[in-house]
Design a protein around this motif. Structure first.
Motif, PDB file in Angstrom:
ATOM      1  N   ARG A 142     -34.832 -15.145 -44.571  1.00  0.00           N
ATOM      2  CA  ARG A 142     -34.928 -14.862 -43.133  1.00  0.00           C
ATOM      3  C   ARG A 142     -33.556 -14.579 -42.515  1.00  0.00           C
ATOM      4  O   ARG A 142     -33.379 -13.578 -41.835  1.00  0.00           O
ATOM      5  CB  ARG A 142     -35.584 -16.047 -42.417  1.00  0.00           C
ATOM      6  N   PHE A 182     -32.520 -28.100 -43.630  1.00  0.00           N
ATOM      7  CA  PHE A 182     -32.634 -27.043 -42.617  1.00  0.00           C
ATOM      8  C   PHE A 182     -33.948 -26.273 -42.821  1.00  0.00           C
ATOM      9  O   PHE A 182     -34.668 -25.980 -41.871  1.00  0.00           O
ATOM     10  CB  PHE A 182     -31.427 -26.104 -42.723  1.00  0.00           C
ATOM     11  N   GLN A 186     -36.082 -27.217 -39.771  1.00  0.00           N
ATOM     12  CA  GLN A 186     -35.774 -26.235 -38.732  1.00  0.00           C
ATOM     13  C   GLN A 186     -36.431 -24.882 -39.025  1.00  0.00           C
ATOM     14  O   GLN A 186     -37.241 -24.398 -38.242  1.00  0.00           O
ATOM     15  CB  GLN A 186     -34.247 -26.088 -38.608  1.00  0.00           C
ATOM     16  N   CYS A 187     -36.118 -24.308 -40.166  1.00  0.00           N
ATOM     17  CA  CYS A 187     -36.648 -22.979 -40.492  1.00  0.00           C
ATOM     18  C   CYS A 187     -37.938 -23.190 -41.301  1.00  0.00           C
ATOM     19  O   CYS A 187     -38.023 -22.867 -42.482  1.00  0.00           O
ATOM     20  CB  CYS A 187     -35.609 -22.186 -41.293  1.00  0.00           C
ATOM     21  N   PRO A 192     -41.261 -21.371 -36.718  1.00  0.00           N
ATOM     22  CA  PRO A 192     -40.017 -22.137 -36.578  1.00  0.00           C
ATOM     23  C   PRO A 192     -39.496 -22.018 -35.143  1.00  0.00           C
ATOM     24  O   PRO A 192     -39.745 -21.005 -34.470  1.00  0.00           O
ATOM     25  CB  PRO A 192     -39.063 -21.442 -37.558  1.00  0.00           C
ATOM     26  N   CYS A 194     -37.090 -20.909 -33.356  1.00  0.00           N
ATOM     27  CA  CYS A 194     -35.903 -20.048 -33.429  1.00  0.00           C
ATOM     28  C   CYS A 194     -35.065 -20.143 -32.145  1.00  0.00           C
ATOM     29  O   CYS A 194     -33.845 -19.963 -32.176  1.00  0.00           O
ATOM     30  CB  CYS A 194     -36.315 -18.598 -33.680  1.00  0.00           C
ATOM     31  N   CYS A 197     -32.379 -22.631 -32.636  1.00  0.00           N
ATOM     32  CA  CYS A 197     -31.744 -22.582 -33.954  1.00  0.00           C
ATOM     33  C   CYS A 197     -30.270 -22.176 -33.820  1.00  0.00           C
ATOM     34  O   CYS A 197     -29.951 -21.188 -33.159  1.00  0.00           O
ATOM     35  CB  CYS A 197     -32.485 -21.565 -34.833  1.00  0.00           C
ATOM     36  N   ALA A 200     -29.624 -18.523 -34.700  1.00  0.00           N
ATOM     37  CA  ALA A 200     -30.455 -17.495 -34.052  1.00  0.00           C
ATOM     38  C   ALA A 200     -29.679 -16.196 -33.780  1.00  0.00           C
ATOM     39  O   ALA A 200     -30.179 -15.094 -34.036  1.00  0.00           O
ATOM     40  CB  ALA A 200     -31.034 -18.042 -32.751  1.00  0.00           C
ATOM     41  N   CYS A 203     -29.396 -14.217 -37.028  1.00  0.00           N
ATOM     42  CA  CYS A 203     -30.541 -14.178 -37.957  1.00  0.00           C
ATOM     43  C   CYS A 203     -31.203 -12.796 -37.959  1.00  0.00           C
ATOM     44  O   CYS A 203     -31.733 -12.333 -36.947  1.00  0.00           O
ATOM     45  CB  CYS A 203     -31.558 -15.247 -37.558  1.00  0.00           C
ATOM     46  N   LEU A 206     -35.047 -12.681 -37.245  1.00  0.00           N
ATOM     47  CA  LEU A 206     -35.369 -12.857 -35.817  1.00  0.00           C
ATOM     48  C   LEU A 206     -35.137 -11.547 -35.063  1.00  0.00           C
ATOM     49  O   LEU A 206     -35.973 -11.121 -34.262  1.00  0.00           O
ATOM     50  CB  LEU A 206     -34.518 -13.989 -35.230  1.00  0.00           C
ATOM     51  N   VAL A 211     -39.748 -12.776 -38.952  1.00  0.00           N
ATOM     52  CA  VAL A 211     -39.751 -14.206 -39.284  1.00  0.00           C
ATOM     53  C   VAL A 211     -41.026 -14.618 -40.021  1.00  0.00           C
ATOM     54  O   VAL A 211     -40.983 -15.281 -41.050  1.00  0.00           O
ATOM     55  CB  VAL A 211     -39.552 -15.066 -38.017  1.00  0.00           C
TER      56      VAL A 211
HETATM   57  S1  SF4 Z   1     -33.596 -18.116 -36.194  1.00  0.00           S
HETATM   58 FE1  SF4 Z   1     -33.802 -17.461 -38.305  1.00  0.00          FE
HETATM   59  S2  SF4 Z   1     -32.868 -19.081 -39.481  1.00  0.00           S
HETATM   60 FE2  SF4 Z   1     -33.257 -19.902 -37.450  1.00  0.00          FE
HETATM   61  S3  SF4 Z   1     -35.249 -20.857 -37.585  1.00  0.00           S
HETATM   62 FE3  SF4 Z   1     -35.577 -18.791 -36.865  1.00  0.00          FE
HETATM   63  S4  SF4 Z   1     -35.974 -17.625 -38.722  1.00  0.00           S
HETATM   64 FE4  SF4 Z   1     -35.040 -19.546 -39.368  1.00  0.00          FE
END
Ligand code: SF4
Length: 360
Positions: A142, A182, A186-187, A192, A194, A197, A200, A203, A206, A211
């Motif tokens: 991702r 993580f 988180q991910c 998730p 985001c 995050c 973010a 990413c 995103l 995602v």
């Molecule tokens: S921003 Fe990217 S790395 Fe962060 S949680 Fe969302 S998909 Fe995962």
């Protein structure tokens, strides 16, 4: 790439889970926790880890335990080859006299693959081996926007080299734990958060709205349906069990006599099967009943459609060729699958008279 490593390590310091195998450098404890967590979520694995460490606090205790004791401790956790491999590897380590200290030696232990070897070596010895598990595939695919499938040889190679490239080699234990947590917290696989995050802004998934499409898999797992009819035979205070053989699911776990059929078989049809009569060897049946209608037991590549019947024999002093005769009260000492354990609890329920059917 220190930007990525710094971000997730900072995140980890704030959010890390407090787990009993985290604040240790003992390779035995790390090994046990990693094997338990290979196919199991932390919530479920936690109790098993504590129980396992109470029974087998060090590698010598594990090496000298019987296989039944090890399997009993593992009962209900699934993927039982993990327990058998742990036991074999413990014997290898005990014979050698100390836990292996290099990646190659750790990787050579039975049941230890690239991921587990990297986890043990980085967590216990701070060796710079990057872990690549489901969490790492998800985070890297991702954040970097990598659309290559993770379940092909080429994809696995690519992600192994990306994981290696991204790793902070000055802090292997911290980095590996950070990226795994993580991914786990988180991910996460679906939805998730985001918005909150720390990665973010950088990413790719995103930014490209990918995602929920990453990581990508090429192959769909083929699921095989199997149909099991268990026959719990009772003769006075005795019942009959068998150890499952090698080369199939639940190897070395015990079970009631089993009739496997290519498709679903109803209650009446079971009574007409030659296997049913062969199993009972012509002994008089006092009663027959269905204990449980179909229970669907889902494993990674199979769905087991299982039913359980109880047959009460007229005589007590009966042997069934190929089966071990045990006292019903001793049943709890034998390692069994979750399915058998569930059927046994149903059998013990005093008012459980489901579909009773008496044969004259
Ligand atoms: S921003 Fe990217 S790395 Fe962060 S949680 Fe969302 S998909 Fe995962």
């Amino acid at each position: 790439m220190s930007f990525f490593a710094d971000k997730i390590i900072d995140w980890y310091k704030e959010n890390k889970r407090d787990l009993p195998w985290r604040d240790t450098k003992d390779p035995y404890k790390i090994w046990i926790s990693e094997i338990i967590l290979q196919q199991t979520r932390v919530v479920q694995g936690y109790d098993y880890y504590c129980r396992f460490m109470t029974h087998f606090p060090d590698v010598n205790t594990l090496a000298h335990a019987s296989e039944d004791e090890v399997m009993k401790c593992w009962q209900g956790l699934g993927y039982y080859s993990r327990a058998r491999n742990l036991h074999t590897a413990a014997k290898m380590i005990a014979e050698k006299g100390c836990f292996p200290t290099t990646y190659e030696e750790v990787r050579a232990l039975k049941g230890v693959g690239d991921y587990t070897a990297a986890a043990i070596c980085s967590f216990a010895y701070d060796l710079p081996y990057s872990v690549v598990d489901g969490n790492v595939y998800r985070v890297l695919s991702r954040w970097m926007g990598v659309e290559d499938p993770i379940d092909t040889g080429a994809g696995k190679k690519l992600f192994a080299s990306l994981a290696d490239e991204m790793m902070d080699k000055s802090r292997p234990a911290l980095y590996n734990q950070a990226i795994m947590d993580f991914g786990a917290l988180q991910c996460v696989p679906s939805s998730p958060s985001c918005l909150f995050c720390p990665l973010a802004d950088s990413c790719v998934a995103l930014q490209k709205n990918l995602v929920d499409k990453l990581p990508r898999k090429e192959r769909k797992t083929k699921v095989l349906d199997r149909y099991f009819s268990y026959i719990y035979v009772r003769a006075g205070v005795y019942t009959y069990i068998k150890k499952r053989a090698a080369g199939d699911i639940w190897q070395n776990l015990y079970e009631f006599p089993l009739i496997e059929t290519p498709g679903e078989v109803g209650e009446e049809a079971i009574l007409g099967l030659p296997e049913f009569h062969h199993l009972l060897g012509g002994h008089d049946i006092q009663s027959f009943r269905m204990v449980s209608p179909e229970i669907k037991h889902v494993l990674s590549h199979r769905v087991i459609h299982a039913k359980c019947y109880e047959v009460v024999l007229a005589e007590e002093n009966v042997t069934l060729p190929g089966f071990q005769r045990i006292q019903i009260d001793d049943f709890h000492n034998f390692p069994v699958s979750r399915l058998i354990s569930r059927f046994f609890s149903l059998l013990l329920k005093p008012n459980h008279k489901k579909q009773n059917h008496v044969i004259e």
